[in-house]
Design a protein around this motif. Structure first.
Motif, PDB file in Angstrom:
ATOM      1  N   ALA A 119       0.832  -1.204   0.000  1.00 10.36           N
ATOM      2  CA  ALA A 119       0.000   0.000   0.000  1.00 10.36           C
ATOM      3  C   ALA A 119       0.868   1.257   0.000  1.00 10.36           C
ATOM      4  N   ALA A 120       1.910   1.265   0.845  1.00  5.21           N
ATOM      5  CA  ALA A 120       2.799   2.427   0.895  1.00  5.21           C
ATOM      6  C   ALA A 120       3.536   2.596  -0.428  1.00  5.21           C
ATOM      7  N   HIS A 121       3.974   1.484  -1.005  1.00  8.15           N
ATOM      8  CA  HIS A 121       4.654   1.544  -2.304  1.00  8.15           C
ATOM      9  C   HIS A 121       3.715   2.085  -3.377  1.00  8.15           C
ATOM     10  N   ALA A 122       2.480   1.623  -3.368  1.00  8.02           N
ATOM     11  CA  ALA A 122       1.507   2.084  -4.372  1.00  8.02           C
ATOM     12  C   ALA A 122       1.253   3.577  -4.226  1.00  8.02           C
ATOM     13  N   GLY A 123       1.116   4.050  -2.987  1.00 10.24           N
ATOM     14  CA  GLY A 123       0.919   5.475  -2.754  1.00 10.24           C
ATOM     15  C   GLY A 123       2.109   6.294  -3.213  1.00 10.24           C
ATOM     16  N   TYR A 159      11.333   3.262  16.489  1.00  6.52           N
ATOM     17  CA  TYR A 159      12.173   2.437  17.365  1.00  6.52           C
ATOM     18  C   TYR A 159      12.451   3.121  18.704  1.00  6.52           C
ATOM     19  N   GLU A 160      12.629   4.422  18.677  1.00  6.41           N
ATOM     20  CA  GLU A 160      12.964   5.156  19.899  1.00  6.41           C
ATOM     21  C   GLU A 160      11.770   5.278  20.834  1.00  6.41           C
ATOM     22  N   TYR A 161      10.581   5.437  20.245  1.00  2.00           N
ATOM     23  CA  TYR A 161       9.363   5.599  21.043  1.00  2.00           C
ATOM     24  C   TYR A 161       8.334   4.559  20.611  1.00  2.00           C
ATOM     25  N   PRO A 162       8.516   3.308  21.022  1.00  2.00           N
ATOM     26  CA  PRO A 162       7.628   2.240  20.557  1.00  2.00           C
ATOM     27  C   PRO A 162       6.160   2.458  20.911  1.00  2.00           C
ATOM     28  N   TYR A 163       5.905   3.201  21.971  1.00  2.00           N
ATOM     29  CA  TYR A 163       4.513   3.429  22.362  1.00  2.00           C
ATOM     30  C   TYR A 163       3.793   4.379  21.410  1.00  2.00           C
ATOM     31  N   VAL A 164       4.529   5.147  20.611  1.00  2.00           N
ATOM     32  CA  VAL A 164       3.875   5.993  19.604  1.00  2.00           C
ATOM     33  C   VAL A 164       4.021   5.410  18.193  1.00  2.00           C
ATOM     34  N   ALA A 165       4.650   4.247  18.089  1.00  2.00           N
ATOM     35  CA  ALA A 165       4.855   3.633  16.776  1.00  2.00           C
ATOM     36  C   ALA A 165       3.525   3.324  16.092  1.00  2.00           C
ATOM     37  N   GLY A 166       2.523   2.945  16.883  1.00  2.00           N
ATOM     38  CA  GLY A 166       1.199   2.685  16.306  1.00  2.00           C
ATOM     39  C   GLY A 166       0.599   3.931  15.693  1.00  2.00           C
ATOM     40  N   ALA A 167       0.784   5.078  16.368  1.00  2.00           N
ATOM     41  CA  ALA A 167       0.287   6.348  15.831  1.00  2.00           C
ATOM     42  C   ALA A 167       1.034   6.720  14.552  1.00  2.00           C
ATOM     43  N   ILE A 168       2.340   6.433  14.530  1.00  2.00           N
ATOM     44  CA  ILE A 168       3.131   6.684  13.325  1.00  2.00           C
ATOM     45  C   ILE A 168       2.610   5.821  12.174  1.00  2.00           C
ATOM     46  N   ALA A 169       2.329   4.541  12.473  1.00  2.00           N
ATOM     47  CA  ALA A 169       1.811   3.634  11.445  1.00  2.00           C
ATOM     48  C   ALA A 169       0.467   4.121  10.914  1.00  2.00           C
ATOM     49  N   LEU A 170      -0.414   4.564  11.807  1.00  2.00           N
ATOM     50  CA  LEU A 170      -1.730   5.072  11.367  1.00  2.00           C
ATOM     51  C   LEU A 170      -1.581   6.342  10.528  1.00  2.00           C
ATOM     52  N   ALA A 171      -0.657   7.216  10.934  1.00  2.00           N
ATOM     53  CA  ALA A 171      -0.426   8.447  10.160  1.00  2.00           C
ATOM     54  C   ALA A 171       0.127   8.112   8.779  1.00  2.00           C
ATOM     55  N   LEU A 172       1.048   7.145   8.709  1.00  2.00           N
ATOM     56  CA  LEU A 172       1.592   6.725   7.415  1.00  2.00           C
ATOM     57  C   LEU A 172       0.522   6.098   6.540  1.00  2.00           C
ATOM     58  N   LEU A 173      -0.353   5.313   7.149  1.00  2.00           N
ATOM     59  CA  LEU A 173      -1.442   4.693   6.398  1.00  2.00           C
ATOM     60  C   LEU A 173      -2.394   5.750   5.852  1.00  2.00           C
ATOM     61  N   LEU A 175      -1.612   8.870   5.200  1.00  2.00           N
ATOM     62  CA  LEU A 175      -0.877   9.563   4.143  1.00  2.00           C
ATOM     63  C   LEU A 175      -0.886   8.743   2.853  1.00  2.00           C
ATOM     64  N   THR A 176      -0.720   7.437   2.976  1.00  2.00           N
ATOM     65  CA  THR A 176      -0.732   6.555   1.809  1.00  2.00           C
ATOM     66  C   THR A 176      -2.072   6.613   1.094  1.00  2.00           C
ATOM     67  N   VAL A 177      -3.155   6.526   1.861  1.00  2.00           N
ATOM     68  CA  VAL A 177      -4.498   6.585   1.263  1.00  2.00           C
ATOM     69  C   VAL A 177      -4.700   7.931   0.580  1.00  2.00           C
ATOM     70  N   TRP A 178      -4.267   9.023   1.241  1.00  2.00           N
ATOM     71  CA  TRP A 178      -4.408  10.349   0.652  1.00  2.00           C
ATOM     72  C   TRP A 178      -3.618  10.465  -0.651  1.00  2.00           C
TER      73      TRP A 178
END
Length: 198
Positions: A119-123, A159-173, A175-178
């Motif tokens: 999905a990220a590659h396609a975006g 990697y530095e802040y694993p507890y916010v990694a999920g938020a980073i993943a959602l933001a990237l997702l 961005l990919t959809v957009w």
């Protein structure tokens, strides 16, 4: 490290691998080698990334990608070839991050990691395809440089802040959809104008 943090890291790394697979592999290996990333026992399978041979190959490939990404026609060819490479790489990185003692989790991580990378590659490829139609080279170089910096920065943050990694993943997702929707809209507008002109 909890399950949600592990899933967040796996999702973030997989999505980023859809943009810059080799940079993800090299940066992760380098950070582990310099002890910048404390690697818990369940992530021991990532230790292969700090192997000098793996790091060397990833560094050369990342350098090739860095320069190929700045040239319009070469960028499109590179993205076309990596339609098959990046999803597999993202799936394998996600697989290396999850607990190896649970086969069901591994299968899910492999499938979701590959899907996220694709999905990220396609975006990325869709957005870059639109940017590559611009006759001037500055926009292509600017967008490529933003991708380089964003990938390195977001990988470090995951990697530095694993507890916010999920938020980073959602933001990237998101961005990919957009990016996919934006590329679709621009392509439709372009072909609509050509049909009316013809």
């Amino acid at each position: 490290m909890g399950v949600m943090e592990i899933i967040g890291i796996a999702g973030s790394v997989s999505l980023l691998a859809g943009w810059r697979l080799y940079l993800c592999v090299f940066a992760t290996g380098l950070a582990m080698r310099l002890d910048a990333i404390p690697v818990p026992e369940h992530l021991a399978s990532l230790a292969v990334l700090e192997n000098p041979w793996v790091m060397g190959v990833a560094a050369v490939a990342a350098l090739c990608e860095f320069f190929a990404d700045k040239v319009m026609w070469l960028d499109s060819v590179w993205d076309a070839v990596h339609t098959f490479v990046r999803p597999v790489g993202g799936a394998l990185l996600a697989l290396a991050i999850v607990d190896p003692s649970d086969p069901a989790t591994q299968v899910i991580a492999f499938l979701l990691g590959g899907g996220a990378a694709f999905a990220a590659h396609a975006g990325k490829a869709g957005a870059r395809g639109v940017v590559n139609t611009s006759p001037e080279p500055v926009s292509n170089v600017a967008v490529s440089t933003v991708e380089d910096v964003a990938t390195a920065g977001l990988l470090w943050a995951a990697y530095e802040y694993p507890y916010v990694a999920g938020a980073i993943a959602l933001a990237l997702l998101a961005l990919t959809v957009w990016l996919l929707l934006l590329a679709r809209r621009i392509v439709r507008r372009f072909f609509g104008q050509r049909d009316r002109a013809g």
